[in-house]
Design an enzyme around this catalytic site. Structure first.
Site, short mmCIF file in Angstrom:
data_model
loop_
_atom_site.label_atom_id
_atom_site.label_comp_id
_atom_site.label_asym_id
_atom_site.label_seq_id
_atom_site.Cartn_x
_atom_site.Cartn_y
_atom_site.Cartn_z
N MET A 39 3.21 17.75 21.78
CA MET A 39 2.12 16.93 22.30
C MET A 39 2.61 15.55 22.78
O MET A 39 2.04 14.52 22.45
CB MET A 39 1.02 16.79 21.24
CG MET A 39 0.45 18.13 20.79
SD MET A 39 -0.09 19.21 22.14
CE MET A 39 -1.71 18.52 22.43
N GLY B 294 5.04 15.37 36.51
CA GLY B 294 3.62 15.08 36.26
C GLY B 294 3.13 15.67 34.95
O GLY B 294 3.90 16.29 34.21
N HIS C 119 0.00 25.70 28.39
CA HIS C 119 -1.19 24.84 28.41
C HIS C 119 -2.44 25.71 28.22
O HIS C 119 -2.54 26.77 28.85
CB HIS C 119 -1.26 24.08 29.74
CG HIS C 119 -2.42 23.15 29.81
ND1 HIS C 119 -2.43 21.94 29.14
CD2 HIS C 119 -3.62 23.27 30.42
CE1 HIS C 119 -3.60 21.35 29.35
NE2 HIS C 119 -4.34 22.13 30.12
N ASN D 166 6.38 24.98 29.58
CA ASN D 166 5.28 24.50 28.73
C ASN D 166 4.16 25.54 28.74
O ASN D 166 3.97 26.25 29.73
CB ASN D 166 4.74 23.18 29.27
CG ASN D 166 3.61 22.62 28.43
OD1 ASN D 166 3.68 22.59 27.20
ND2 ASN D 166 2.55 22.17 29.08
N LEU E 249 6.69 14.23 28.86
CA LEU E 249 8.13 14.02 29.04
C LEU E 249 8.40 13.04 30.17
O LEU E 249 7.71 13.03 31.17
CB LEU E 249 8.83 15.35 29.38
CG LEU E 249 8.69 16.50 28.39
CD1 LEU E 249 9.61 17.65 28.80
CD2 LEU E 249 8.99 16.07 26.97
N ASN F 57 2.72 29.59 18.47
CA ASN F 57 3.47 30.07 19.64
C ASN F 57 4.94 30.23 19.30
O ASN F 57 5.57 31.20 19.73
CB ASN F 57 3.28 29.11 20.82
CG ASN F 57 1.99 29.37 21.56
OD1 ASN F 57 1.87 30.34 22.29
ND2 ASN F 57 0.98 28.53 21.32
N ALA G 178 -4.16 34.96 23.64
CA ALA G 178 -3.57 35.20 24.97
C ALA G 178 -2.23 34.48 25.09
O ALA G 178 -1.27 35.01 25.66
CB ALA G 178 -4.54 34.73 26.05
C1 GAR Z 1 -1.40 25.66 21.96
O1 GAR Z 1 -2.70 26.16 22.08
C2 GAR Z 1 -0.93 25.05 23.26
O2 GAR Z 1 -1.53 25.64 24.39
C3 GAR Z 1 -1.38 23.64 23.11
O3 GAR Z 1 -1.18 23.32 21.76
C4 GAR Z 1 -1.36 24.48 20.98
C5 GAR Z 1 -0.22 24.57 20.00
O4 GAR Z 1 -0.45 25.57 19.06
N1 GAR Z 1 -0.60 22.77 23.95
C6 GAR Z 1 -1.09 21.75 24.61
O5 GAR Z 1 -2.26 21.44 24.55
C7 GAR Z 1 -0.08 21.00 25.45
N2 GAR Z 1 -0.74 20.09 26.32
P1 GAR Z 1 0.72 26.11 18.14
O6 GAR Z 1 1.40 24.89 17.51
O7 GAR Z 1 0.01 26.92 17.10
O8 GAR Z 1 1.65 26.90 18.98
#
Ligand code: GAR
Length: 205
Positions: free
Chosen positions: A95, A148, A114, A112, A98, A19, A178
């Protein structure tokens, strides 16, 4: 007349940083009027750090060793973000939950992503939760962070179809595609001043 100054982003990561890469690529392509001032990782070996460095972005490793509570850890994160003059904080696969120390320091200025259509499947292993439940569609959600876990006002969502033979890995890969479109698009709305938050509602103006 000169254009508006680029919005200063601080990106928090824990892992591979795909991301982060999508955001860097959108900025470099001139699609988002922003600059990434720093990438902060709670994991020293996160591949996201390599991605940031290869684009000349300053990185900070901020591990949780030595911190007994979230507030203490987050207070240092806030200091780092302030040092870099960050205006919008991006959680790109960060991960950790906060504390109010972070949330109060950047009200409606922490985004964020998700890997599910919130409010369905918050927390960890959202993709496996979706498979276990048997939903036909899941996706990703970009939201502001409040006190939350995955509960803040929703900015943008993208829908992904669940296939009959999906595994956690195959579904995660489809959701990530996506995510790589959705996160930069949501950040663009913010930096262009097109987001107005009214309680839980995020209006695109
Ligand atoms: C992503 O898929 C994101 O949605 C998820 O971690 C991945 C990170 O991928 N985030 C969570 O689960 C947050 N609760 P990346 O390091 O390749 O961007």
């Amino acid at each position: 007349m000169p254009g508006k100054a680029p919005c200063k982003l601080g990106v928090l990561v824990s892992g591979s940083g795909t991301n982060l890469q999508a955001i860097i690529d959108s900025i470099e392509a001139g699609q988002i009027n922003a600059s990434i001032c720093c990438v902060i990782s709670n994991k020293a070996d996160a591949y996201a750090l390599t991605r940031a460095k290869s684009h000349g972005i300053p990185v900070v490793i901020h591990e949780n060793k030595g911190f007994t509570d979230r507030q203490g850890y987050d207070a240092v994160t806030v200091e780092i973000l302030r040092e870099y003059g960050v205006e919008l904080v991006i959680l790109a696969g960060f991960m950790r939950i906060l504390s109010e120390t972070m949330v109060n320091a950047f009200p409606n200025a922490i985004m964020n992503i998700h890997p599910a259509l919130l409010p369905a499947f918050p927390g960890l292993h959202a993709q496996q939760q979706a498979l276990n439940y048997g939903v036909r569609y899941t996706g990703c959600t970009v939201h502001f962070v409040d006190g939350g876990t995955d509960t803040g006002p929703i900015i943008m969502q993208s829908v992904v179809q669940v296939e009959q033979d999906d595994t956690e890995d195959s579904l995660s890969a489809r959701i990530q595609k996506a995510e790589h479109r959705t996160f930069p698009a949501a950040i663009k709305l913010y930096v262009d001043g097109k987001i107005k938050v009214e309680g839980r509602q995020v209006r695109i103006i």
